[in-house]
Motif scaffolding. Structure first.
Motif, PDB file in Angstrom:
ATOM      1  N   PHE A  32       0.818  -1.203   0.000  1.00  0.00           N
ATOM      2  CA  PHE A  32       0.000   0.000   0.000  1.00  0.00           C
ATOM      3  C   PHE A  32       0.859   1.262   0.000  1.00  0.00           C
ATOM      4  O   PHE A  32       0.490   2.267  -0.601  1.00  0.00           O
ATOM      5  N   THR A  33       2.012   1.203   0.673  1.00  0.00           N
ATOM      6  CA  THR A  33       2.909   2.359   0.670  1.00  0.00           C
ATOM      7  C   THR A  33       3.431   2.643  -0.725  1.00  0.00           C
ATOM      8  O   THR A  33       3.651   3.805  -1.096  1.00  0.00           O
ATOM      9  N   SER A  34       3.623   1.589  -1.515  1.00  0.00           N
ATOM     10  CA  SER A  34       4.157   1.788  -2.868  1.00  0.00           C
ATOM     11  C   SER A  34       3.177   2.543  -3.765  1.00  0.00           C
ATOM     12  O   SER A  34       3.578   3.060  -4.803  1.00  0.00           O
ATOM     13  N   PHE A  35       1.912   2.602  -3.388  1.00  0.00           N
ATOM     14  CA  PHE A  35       0.907   3.324  -4.179  1.00  0.00           C
ATOM     15  C   PHE A  35       0.571   4.691  -3.578  1.00  0.00           C
ATOM     16  O   PHE A  35      -0.383   5.329  -4.010  1.00  0.00           O
ATOM     17  N   ASP A  54       3.070   6.493  -9.580  1.00  0.00           N
ATOM     18  CA  ASP A  54       4.303   7.222  -9.895  1.00  0.00           C
ATOM     19  C   ASP A  54       5.549   6.505  -9.398  1.00  0.00           C
ATOM     20  O   ASP A  54       6.616   6.590 -10.026  1.00  0.00           O
ATOM     21  N   ASN A  55       5.434   5.820  -8.266  1.00  0.00           N
ATOM     22  CA  ASN A  55       6.605   5.139  -7.714  1.00  0.00           C
ATOM     23  C   ASN A  55       7.082   4.022  -8.639  1.00  0.00           C
ATOM     24  O   ASN A  55       8.298   3.832  -8.816  1.00  0.00           O
ATOM     25  N   PHE A 234      18.646   5.037  -3.130  1.00  0.00           N
ATOM     26  CA  PHE A 234      17.522   5.769  -3.677  1.00  0.00           C
ATOM     27  C   PHE A 234      17.460   7.146  -3.028  1.00  0.00           C
ATOM     28  O   PHE A 234      17.682   7.297  -1.827  1.00  0.00           O
ATOM     29  N   THR A 235      17.137   8.161  -3.807  1.00  0.00           N
ATOM     30  CA  THR A 235      17.013   9.522  -3.291  1.00  0.00           C
ATOM     31  C   THR A 235      15.657  10.095  -3.671  1.00  0.00           C
ATOM     32  O   THR A 235      15.036   9.670  -4.654  1.00  0.00           O
ATOM     33  N   GLY A 236      15.194  11.049  -2.885  1.00  0.00           N
ATOM     34  CA  GLY A 236      13.932  11.705  -3.162  1.00  0.00           C
ATOM     35  C   GLY A 236      14.109  12.862  -4.133  1.00  0.00           C
ATOM     36  O   GLY A 236      15.199  13.095  -4.685  1.00  0.00           O
ATOM     37  N   ALA A 237      13.027  13.607  -4.334  1.00  0.00           N
ATOM     38  CA  ALA A 237      13.077  14.746  -5.250  1.00  0.00           C
ATOM     39  C   ALA A 237      13.974  15.851  -4.714  1.00  0.00           C
ATOM     40  O   ALA A 237      14.498  16.667  -5.479  1.00  0.00           O
ATOM     41  N   PRO A 243      12.692   8.791  -0.124  1.00  0.00           N
ATOM     42  CA  PRO A 243      12.046   8.051  -1.225  1.00  0.00           C
ATOM     43  C   PRO A 243      11.343   6.789  -0.739  1.00  0.00           C
ATOM     44  O   PRO A 243      11.566   5.690  -1.269  1.00  0.00           O
ATOM     45  N   THR A 244      10.495   6.942   0.279  1.00  0.00           N
ATOM     46  CA  THR A 244       9.849   5.769   0.868  1.00  0.00           C
ATOM     47  C   THR A 244       8.981   5.039  -0.141  1.00  0.00           C
ATOM     48  O   THR A 244       8.998   3.806  -0.228  1.00  0.00           O
ATOM     49  N   GLY A 245       8.206   5.779  -0.924  1.00  0.00           N
ATOM     50  CA  GLY A 245       7.325   5.150  -1.894  1.00  0.00           C
ATOM     51  C   GLY A 245       8.082   4.400  -2.970  1.00  0.00           C
ATOM     52  O   GLY A 245       7.714   3.280  -3.347  1.00  0.00           O
TER      53      GLY A 245
END
Length: 280
Positions: A32-35, A54-55, A234-237, A243-245
């Motif tokens: 669910f976190t991936s969505f 998007d993930n 992995f890095t976020g924006a 970048p948890t998702g």
């Protein structure tokens, strides 16, 4: 064997449901976190307030593509090669342990078990220094060789137990009919041990596929870095966004092949484990 009463069946059914929920809850949470979008990850809700893909798109066509796809290729190739080598070597070793009487046989088996419980983290620093000197650092062989220390012990132990329950009379009968030792082994024993070999290969593949310590310690680029290690990069924006998702989406993607293999070959896996557990 006495049959269970209705009350016992209901009780065991409830226990099975509790265990199933306990084991599947983390996977459901990751799914669910991936969505979830980056803003919804910290919302505290179990289900995504807004379902987004998007993930997953970032893994195959977005910012994480250059990091995830090479890592996925590395994981598949390295795990398959390490599994194949481990199963072949373990088959010969386990057959010798089960069939031959030689000095130190018990020591070989105990040593294999001892290696399997040795702390991996204590080996990474010596391997790091050695691999950099011999040119194996950040290469496929530089991970395949250490992976054998993880896959070989359990493969030897599992196959040795399986070979011991195969009647020796079948091998002797083949030799009486004119078969050589190699022919009796390859054409009689190996086909009979196929369920055990198949189960061992799956277990060894799972171990190699899920390794993180060797993957993060013995690689520095995408040339050989596997997926579990790549997730740490992995890095976020921005520097303020985790970048948890994307990590959750990558975890689901690399879990899907494992789930498919287990669902397709669950009968063979159960057969190999149960038959290998019975001697004689």
């Amino acid at each position: 064997m006495t049959s269970l009463s209705t009350k016992q069946k209901v009780l065991w059914g409830l226990v099975a449901i509790v265990v199933l929920l306990y084991t599947l809850w983390p996977l459901a949470s990751i799914l669910f976190t991936s969505f979830k979008s980056s803003s919804d990850v910290t919302s505290g809700t179990f289900l995504p307030p807004h379902w987004v893909g998007d993930n997953y798109a970032s893994l195959f066509a977005g910012a994480a593509k250059s990091l995830f796809l090479p890592a996925l290729r590395n994981s598949i190739g390295i795990s398959l090669i390490a599994t194949a080598i481990a199963v072949v070597l373990a088959t010969f070793c386990a057959y010798a342990i089960a069939r031959l009487d030689f000095p130190g046989k018990r020591l070989v088996l105990n040593t294999a078990l001892g290696v399997s419980i040795f702390p991996i983290i204590s080996l990474t620093t010596p391997l790091f220094n050695l691999w950099r000197r011999v040119g194996l650092y950040d290469t496929w062989p530089g991970l395949i060789i250490p992976y054998l220390s993880l896959t070989l012990p359990i493969s030897i132990y599992t196959l040795a137990a399986y070979f011991q329950q195969i009647p020796w009379d079948l091998e002797r009968a083949a030799q009486v009919d004119g078969a050589t030792n190699w022919q009796a082994f390859s054409k009689v024993i190996v086909p009979l041990a196929a369920p055990g070999v198949f189960t061992t290969a799956i277990i060894a593949f799972f171990i190699a596929w899920n390794d993180f310590v060797y993957g993060i310690s013995l690689t520095s680029t995408s040339a050989a870095r596997p997926v579990p290690a790549a997730l740490a990069f992995f890095t976020g924006a921005s520097q303020f966004e985790e970048p948890t998702g994307a990590i959750a989406a990558a975890a689901i993607v690399v879990t899907i092949p494992i789930v498919i293999v287990v669902l397709l070959f669950q009968r063979q896996i159960v057969s190999g484990l149960t038959q290998g557990a019975v001697k004689g």
